[in-house]
Design an enzyme around this catalytic site. Structure first.
Site, mmCIF file in Angstrom:
data_model
loop_
_atom_site.group_PDB
_atom_site.id
_atom_site.type_symbol
_atom_site.label_atom_id
_atom_site.label_comp_id
_atom_site.label_asym_id
_atom_site.label_seq_id
_atom_site.Cartn_x
_atom_site.Cartn_y
_atom_site.Cartn_z
ATOM 1 N N HIS A 1 -15.554 33.978 35.825
ATOM 2 C CA HIS A 1 -14.354 33.135 35.974
ATOM 3 C C HIS A 1 -14.652 31.758 36.551
ATOM 4 O O HIS A 1 -13.923 30.808 36.291
ATOM 5 C CB HIS A 1 -13.313 33.849 36.842
ATOM 6 C CG HIS A 1 -13.723 34.031 38.265
ATOM 7 N ND1 HIS A 1 -14.525 35.068 38.666
ATOM 8 C CD2 HIS A 1 -13.440 33.319 39.384
ATOM 9 C CE1 HIS A 1 -14.721 34.991 39.974
ATOM 10 N NE2 HIS A 1 -14.073 33.939 40.432
ATOM 11 N N LYS B 1 -18.438 26.053 37.655
ATOM 12 C CA LYS B 1 -18.912 25.421 38.898
ATOM 13 C C LYS B 1 -20.345 24.933 38.780
ATOM 14 O O LYS B 1 -20.800 24.132 39.596
ATOM 15 C CB LYS B 1 -18.824 26.422 40.054
ATOM 16 C CG LYS B 1 -17.430 26.630 40.600
ATOM 17 C CD LYS B 1 -17.513 27.564 41.785
ATOM 18 C CE LYS B 1 -16.135 27.844 42.361
ATOM 19 N NZ LYS B 1 -16.212 28.835 43.458
#
Length: 439
Positions: free
Chosen positions: A336, A340
């Site tokens: 998820h 990043k």
């Protein structure tokens, strides 16, 4: 007296006696493997035998037993009428059943019964194989598929109903052969091996066969001692797969060759399935490791991923999604925050509040992750591209659990799907236990 020494397929027959239709019905209720029934027409009533024949077929749904009607009074139950109206397999006047004709009758009836049972076992095996494909490439699938194959082989080749399939479950190192047969575990078994699943094969097969097994190092080999047969197959780097059959009897050279060919093909199929399963498991592990690598970059722990996976699973099940979809969502949830990976360290690790520009960069990780995975050919990555959840971060502290549930409840219908929130709140206790367990 006539059948005292009668045997069929080198096995004696057992006699069950009843002196009335009522007693006969009880015998059938208590024994589901009666091969032949010699049934008098006249017992406690003139048509007691006919009534019992109907109860056997229609009441007990027994279509396997061969029913032979016997009568000393053919006029009370005419043959043409009885054959048409009752599901019997033969009609004999008592005076017809001489010694030789009774022997002939028993052979023909028992052969029919044997073949009917064999066909039914084949059908059950086929049903097992077909039904198991709904759980394809899971451990449960392998167990169910294997059991179906074993049932089919034993019925087609007319073995006793005792056999097992086992493998090393991928314990061999890549490019090497694993000759440690003690590592081979029983995956599926029928007959006397049904309760030995999980055992080592050394505990389940004759020592003589086990000793012969250890002498071989070929890709495929088989050993046949007395009434037992064991076949083994292993390619480089693949699990060792084993088939074992008990009660195969004497076999001609041609029958032995056919058995070897059949066993080889079955074991190659099992090997391919195991490799597929191993591939699926490797994919799961890679996905989890990838998610863990990203989370470690933002100082998260592995428990964060496990919590997200379990929460996703709870919601997916509450939505009554198919098991395959639930499994994919649980697998994909560690991805998820994959985006990043594209966020600079000074923003990702900033302990204080992000300014407006930094916040826009931080929010872009969702799109970065989505774009990275959306065009994948793997379902787990495509689903991963759609998933986004959050917990504690370096720029905020975690909330009290009650505050979290209050916020979710108050935001239902605006920020969150109200149906999802309602389902989630039903599992409040489960979620609190989850967070205590994975703190």
């Amino acid at each position: 007296m006539v059948l005292k020494h009668f045997s069929f397929d080198n096995k004696p027959v057992q006699f069950l006696n009843a002196y009335s239709a009522a007693e006969g019905l009880e015998l059938f209720k208590n024994n589901d493997d009666i091969g032949v029934c010699l049934l008098d027409v006249v017992m406690e009533t003139e048509h007691a035998g006919l009534d019992l024949a109907r109860q056997i077929r229609e009441g007990l749904k027994n279509t396997f037993t061969r029913i032979v009607l016997r009568t000393g009074q053919p006029g009370s139950a005419p043959e043409d009428e009885v054959i048409i109206n009752y599901d019997i397999n033969d009609y004999k006047e008592k005076t017809e059943l001489t010694r030789s004709k009774l022997n002939t009758l028993m052979y023909s009836c028992l052969r029919s019964y044997r073949d009917i049972v064999s066909l039914d076992q084949t059908r059950k095996g086929l049903e097992q194989v077909i039904s198991s494909t709904t759980q394809v490439f899971s451990l449960q699938f392998i167990e169910e598929f294997s059991k179906g194959i074993l049932q089919q082989v034993t019925s087609v080749l007319n073995f006793k109903d005792s056999a097992f399939y086992g493998n090393t479950n991928g314990l061999a190192a890549h490019g090497e052969q694993n000759n440690d047969n003690a590592n081979i575990k029983i995956i599926a078994g029928i007959g006397s091996f049904e309760d030995k699943i999980g055992n080592e094969i050394s505990q389940a097969i004759p020592q003589e066969l086990f000793n012969l097994l250890e002498q071989h190092n070929e890709f495929f080999y088989s050993v046949h001692v007395k009434d037992s047969y064991l076949a083994c197959h292993q390619s480089h780097g693949a699990p060792k797969n084993v088939l074992f059959f008990q009660g195969i009897g004497k076999r001609s050279a041609l029958q032995q060759k056919l058995l070897d060919i059949y066993s080889r093909n079955v074991l190659v199929a099992f090997e391919n399935i195991c490799l597929k399963v191993e591939g699926e498991e490797s994919q799961r592990e890679i996905v989890y490791m990838l998610g863990e690598a990203v989370e470690s970059r933002s100082n998260e722990t592995g428990f964060h991923l496990k919590r997200v996976a379990q929460l996703s699973g709870i919601l997916a099940r509450k939505l009554k999604l198919p098991d395959t979809h639930v499994d994919l969502i649980i697998q994909a949830s560690p991805l998820h925050d994959l985006g990043k990976i594209g966020i600079p360290d000074h923003i990702l690790h900033k302990p204080g509040k992000l300014d407006a520009e930094e916040w826009e960069v931080m929010k872009s990780h969702v799109k970065i992750g989505h774009d990275m995975m959306k065009n994948s050919h793997k379902k787990v990555f495509r689903i991963g591209s759609l998933i986004a959840l959050a917990s504690k971060r370096c720029y905020k502290s975690p909330w009290n659990m009650d505050d979290v549930f209050d916020y979710l409840k108050n935001s239902a219908g605006s920020q969150f799907d109200p149906n999802m929130i309602a389902l989630l709140l039903e599992e409040k206790q489960t979620i609190e236990n989850l967070y205590r367990h994975l703190k």
